[in-house]
Design a protein around this motif. Sequence first.
Motif, PDB file in Angstrom:
ATOM      1  N   ILE A  34      74.410  30.367 -41.432  1.00 52.77           N
ATOM      2  CA  ILE A  34      75.231  29.747 -40.377  1.00 52.77           C
ATOM      3  C   ILE A  34      74.442  29.541 -39.087  1.00 52.77           C
ATOM      4  O   ILE A  34      75.033  29.425 -38.012  1.00 52.77           O
ATOM      5  CB  ILE A  34      76.520  30.562 -40.110  1.00 52.77           C
ATOM      6  CG1 ILE A  34      76.199  32.007 -39.739  1.00 52.77           C
ATOM      7  CG2 ILE A  34      77.459  30.499 -41.301  1.00 52.77           C
ATOM      8  CD1 ILE A  34      77.412  32.825 -39.306  1.00 52.77           C
ATOM      9  N   ASP A 131      77.718  31.361 -29.587  1.00 54.18           N
ATOM     10  CA  ASP A 131      77.618  31.078 -31.030  1.00 54.18           C
ATOM     11  C   ASP A 131      77.873  32.345 -31.844  1.00 54.18           C
ATOM     12  O   ASP A 131      77.199  32.605 -32.825  1.00 54.18           O
ATOM     13  CB  ASP A 131      76.233  30.489 -31.351  1.00 54.18           C
ATOM     14  CG  ASP A 131      76.172  29.906 -32.753  1.00 54.18           C
ATOM     15  OD1 ASP A 131      77.239  29.633 -33.339  1.00 54.18           O
ATOM     16  OD2 ASP A 131      75.055  29.732 -33.267  1.00 54.18           O
ATOM     17  N   LYS A 134      84.585  33.687 -32.998  1.00 52.52           N
ATOM     18  CA  LYS A 134      85.340  32.638 -32.313  1.00 52.52           C
ATOM     19  C   LYS A 134      86.595  33.173 -31.604  1.00 52.52           C
ATOM     20  O   LYS A 134      87.028  32.586 -30.606  1.00 52.52           O
ATOM     21  CB  LYS A 134      85.740  31.540 -33.300  1.00 52.52           C
ATOM     22  CG  LYS A 134      84.572  30.979 -34.118  1.00 52.52           C
ATOM     23  CD  LYS A 134      83.376  30.562 -33.267  1.00 52.52           C
ATOM     24  CE  LYS A 134      82.144  30.291 -34.126  1.00 52.52           C
ATOM     25  NZ  LYS A 134      80.902  30.201 -33.313  1.00 52.52           N
ATOM     26  N   ASP A 157      78.617  26.343 -30.097  1.00 57.54           N
ATOM     27  CA  ASP A 157      78.522  25.788 -31.445  1.00 57.54           C
ATOM     28  C   ASP A 157      79.902  25.835 -32.105  1.00 57.54           C
ATOM     29  O   ASP A 157      80.800  26.551 -31.649  1.00 57.54           O
ATOM     30  CB  ASP A 157      77.516  26.623 -32.259  1.00 57.54           C
ATOM     31  CG  ASP A 157      77.213  26.028 -33.631  1.00 57.54           C
ATOM     32  OD1 ASP A 157      77.183  24.796 -33.767  1.00 57.54           O
ATOM     33  OD2 ASP A 157      76.992  26.817 -34.578  1.00 57.54           O
ATOM     34  N   ASN A 158      80.088  25.071 -33.151  1.00 60.49           N
ATOM     35  CA  ASN A 158      81.296  25.131 -33.988  1.00 60.49           C
ATOM     36  C   ASN A 158      82.561  24.687 -33.255  1.00 60.49           C
ATOM     37  O   ASN A 158      83.651  25.194 -33.530  1.00 60.49           O
ATOM     38  CB  ASN A 158      81.496  26.553 -34.562  1.00 60.49           C
ATOM     39  CG  ASN A 158      80.237  27.128 -35.173  1.00 60.49           C
ATOM     40  OD1 ASN A 158      79.618  28.040 -34.621  1.00 60.49           O
ATOM     41  ND2 ASN A 158      79.823  26.573 -36.300  1.00 60.49           N
TER      42      ASN A 158
HETATM   43 MG    MG Z   1      77.618  28.824 -35.029  1.00 55.65          MG
END
Ligand code: MG
Length: 208
Positions: A34, A131, A134, A157-158
Motif C-alpha cells: 500500500i 498516509d 483513515k 493519500d487515499n
Molecule cells: Mg496510503
Amino acid sequence: MDRFESYVGGLFAPEDPVLLALREDADRAGLPPIAISPDTGRLLQVIMRAVGARRVLEVGTLGGYSALWMARALPADGRIVTLESAPAHAEFARRHLDGAGVGAQVEIRIGNAIQLLPALDGERFDLVFLDADKEPLPTYLEWALRLVRPGGAIVADNALWGGRVLDDRVTDEATLAVREFNRRLATDPRITGIVVPTHDGVAIGIVG
Ligand code: MG
Ligand code: SAH
Ligand code: DHB
C-alpha cells in the motif's frame, strides 16, 4: 493502472533501481502493498518544490518508499520526520533509507501518531503528508493545520478511498473520516484545497 497513468508515470516518475529494490524487498518482507504510486511520489516532489519544502512531516512510514521520494526533493539541509506505529515497518524503513543514502535526513519516530503528534506542537513544517490510518483523519487535519506554516501544504493519500467516498451507502468509520476530511479541505476558509484523482486520490491543501 490505466493507460493515462502508465503514460504519465512512465514519463515523469520512472523508478530508479533503489526505489524499485525498496518496493520489491517490501513485498518479500511481507509488508502490505500500500505504498504510494510512483506518480504520487512525483506529485509530492512537485508540491515540495512549489512550497519550498525544507521540513516535512509524514504520518505513516511503512517501508519508507514515500519518504525516499520526498527525501530526494529536499535541499541538502532539509529534513523529514515520519511517524510509524509498527516497529517492524520502521526497522525496514530505517535500513532501506540508510541504504539509499538519505538516512541522515529522515527521522523515524515509532508509536501511534495520535500519541506522537503532541510532542511536535510548536514545530513548523512546510508540508505534512498524511498516509496512515483513515479513522483519525479529521484529527490529523487539525494537527496539520497547527503544524504547517502559512503557505505550506497538507497532502493526504487515499482521498478517494477505492471509490467508497462516492457511495453514500458506505458508512464505515474510515470512509466517513475520509469524506469528512475532504469536505473540510473543500470548505475550510484557511485552506485552498483540491483532490487530484491520481491513483487512489491525492488531497492537496495550501494553508493560509
Ligand atoms: Mg496510503
Ligand atoms: N507512506 C507509505 C505508506 C504508508 S501505509 C508509503 O507510501 O511508502 C500506512 C502506514 O501507517 C502503515 O505502515 C501503518 O503501520 C501505519 N499506521 C497506521 N496507523 C497508524 C497510526 N495511528 N500511527 C502511526 N502509524 C500508523
Ligand atoms: C490502505 C491503503 C493505503 O494507501 C493506506 O495509506 C492505508 C490503508 C488500505 O488499503 O487499507
